[in-house]
Design a protein around this motif. Sequence first.
Motif, short mmCIF file in Angstrom:
data_model
loop_
_atom_site.label_atom_id
_atom_site.label_comp_id
_atom_site.label_asym_id
_atom_site.label_seq_id
_atom_site.Cartn_x
_atom_site.Cartn_y
_atom_site.Cartn_z
N SER A 35 0.84 -1.36 -0.08
CA SER A 35 0.08 -0.18 -0.01
C SER A 35 0.83 1.34 -0.10
N LYS A 36 2.13 1.25 -0.28
CA LYS A 36 3.15 2.32 -0.29
C LYS A 36 2.43 3.29 -1.22
N THR A 37 2.54 4.67 -0.63
CA THR A 37 2.04 5.69 -1.27
C THR A 37 0.38 5.71 -1.37
N GLU A 56 4.68 -1.71 3.29
CA GLU A 56 4.88 -0.47 3.15
C GLU A 56 6.51 0.08 3.02
N ASN A 57 6.93 0.87 2.33
CA ASN A 57 8.31 1.11 2.14
C ASN A 57 8.99 2.36 2.90
N TYR A 58 7.89 3.31 2.80
CA TYR A 58 8.51 4.89 3.34
C TYR A 58 7.82 5.02 4.65
N PHE A 78 7.63 -4.09 6.59
CA PHE A 78 8.52 -3.18 6.34
C PHE A 78 9.22 -3.59 5.18
N ILE A 79 9.08 -3.05 3.72
CA ILE A 79 9.69 -3.66 2.58
C ILE A 79 10.63 -2.75 1.99
N GLY A 80 10.79 -1.47 2.67
CA GLY A 80 11.76 -0.66 1.95
C GLY A 80 13.13 -0.69 2.51
N GLY A 200 8.06 -12.12 -5.68
CA GLY A 200 7.08 -12.17 -6.61
C GLY A 200 6.41 -10.81 -6.22
N MET A 201 6.30 -10.05 -7.45
CA MET A 201 5.55 -8.53 -7.19
C MET A 201 4.38 -8.49 -8.69
N SER A 202 3.73 -7.81 -8.86
CA SER A 202 2.45 -7.80 -9.56
C SER A 202 2.90 -8.35 -10.87
N VAL A 216 3.98 -13.13 -1.74
CA VAL A 216 4.06 -12.42 -2.65
C VAL A 216 3.79 -11.11 -2.26
N ARG A 217 4.25 -9.95 -2.90
CA ARG A 217 4.15 -8.72 -2.56
C ARG A 217 3.66 -7.94 -3.72
N VAL A 218 2.32 -7.48 -3.57
CA VAL A 218 1.63 -6.88 -4.60
C VAL A 218 1.18 -5.63 -4.38
N GLY A 219 1.27 -4.74 -5.27
CA GLY A 219 0.95 -3.35 -4.96
C GLY A 219 0.04 -3.11 -6.24
N THR A 220 0.59 -2.66 -7.43
CA THR A 220 -0.29 -2.36 -8.71
C THR A 220 -1.39 -3.12 -8.94
N ALA A 221 -1.35 -4.25 -8.81
CA ALA A 221 -2.50 -5.13 -9.33
C ALA A 221 -3.79 -5.32 -7.96
N ARG A 225 -1.99 2.03 -10.32
CA ARG A 225 -0.71 2.46 -10.45
C ARG A 225 -0.23 3.65 -9.67
N ARG A 226 1.28 3.55 -9.33
CA ARG A 226 1.68 4.99 -8.48
C ARG A 226 2.42 5.65 -9.25
N PRO A 227 2.37 6.98 -8.86
CA PRO A 227 3.39 8.04 -9.58
C PRO A 227 4.59 7.40 -9.81
N SER A 230 7.73 7.17 -7.46
CA SER A 230 7.98 6.30 -6.24
C SER A 230 8.05 4.74 -6.72
N LYS A 231 9.14 4.35 -6.58
CA LYS A 231 9.42 2.73 -7.02
C LYS A 231 8.59 1.88 -6.24
C1 LIG Z 1 6.72 -1.49 -4.56
C2 LIG Z 1 7.00 -3.01 -4.39
C3 LIG Z 1 6.23 -4.16 -4.41
C4 LIG Z 1 5.15 -3.88 -5.30
O1 LIG Z 1 5.30 -3.90 -6.53
P1 LIG Z 1 4.37 -3.75 -7.67
O2 LIG Z 1 4.89 -4.13 -9.07
O3 LIG Z 1 3.47 -2.48 -7.63
O4 LIG Z 1 3.51 -5.07 -7.25
C5 LIG Z 1 6.75 -5.15 -3.91
N1 LIG Z 1 8.13 -5.33 -3.48
C6 LIG Z 1 8.73 -4.11 -2.99
C7 LIG Z 1 10.12 -4.05 -2.15
C8 LIG Z 1 8.46 -3.02 -3.42
O5 LIG Z 1 9.30 -2.04 -3.16
#
Ligand SMILES: *Cc1c(COP(=O)(O)O)cnc(C)c1O
Length: 231
Positions: A35-37, A56-58, A78-80, A200-202, A216-221, A225-227, A230-231
């Motif tokens: 859920s970052k950003t 969350e990263n930040y 925490f994944i940042g 594993g990400m989106s 699996v760490r899924v944000g975008t899906a 999308r994020r700006p 912010s990666k």
């Molecule tokens: C942003 C991020 C994700 C999620 O990425 P998506 O491509 O949006 O699914 C997973 N892991 C880490 C460490 C990230 O920074």
Amino acid sequence: MPSIADNIAAVKNEIAAICHEHQRDPATVALLAVSKTKPLQDVQAAMDAGHFAFGENYLQDAFSKISALDDPRLEWHFIGQIQSNKAKTIAQHFHWVHTVDRLKIAQQLAKHRPHNLPPLNICLQVKLGDEESKGGIQPNEVITLCEAIAPLSTLRLRGLMAIPPASIDEAEQRHYFAELNALSIRMTNAGFAVDTLSMGMSGDYTAAIAEGSTMVRVGTAIFGRRPTSSK
Ligand SMILES: *Cc1c(COP(=O)(O)O)cnc(C)c1O
């Protein structure tokens, strides 16, 4: 537009389908919603859909959400990248840290983990491929770091995490994830019992699950999308 609840349901269905294809029990693959950003309301929407594990990263961004939400079912990861002056706050407010990549950070997390809380779950972040920008230790440094961290009783070493070089080629993605899986087997053989492969990400969770991912760490899906800054 599909809702956050729709997206979570779709990702879970896909995880189940991939597991089925690889003879895995879907219950062995945890979904972390990144859920970052994203605003508090998005986290609440996911909670309303029955989801409680967030990545969350930040720290500032995360802290405002953590402080606003008070539900014992919540699990914050925490994944940042960890700056050492942030280790104390992270140790106080998160359940998991996926990005431990040096002893000094582990020691600071251990020192500041409140004794009334369970041990902080940690994963070691490993650098796969030789992309300079990404954090992580080299694969051949893993066992040494495990040995150094083992005595820190306020930490619980759960496994490994990696962000492999971005690729749209599934065979290449699988190559890196297989490498992380092999490394975790080496850890187990060296006496460090671990149960987590955070990979594993989106864009690549299909390959990650095929190679044994347990988280699996899924944000975008899920959240869209994020700006791009912010990666
Ligand atoms: C942003 C991020 C994700 C999620 O990425 P998506 O491509 O949006 O699914 C997973 N892991 C880490 C460490 C990230 O920074």
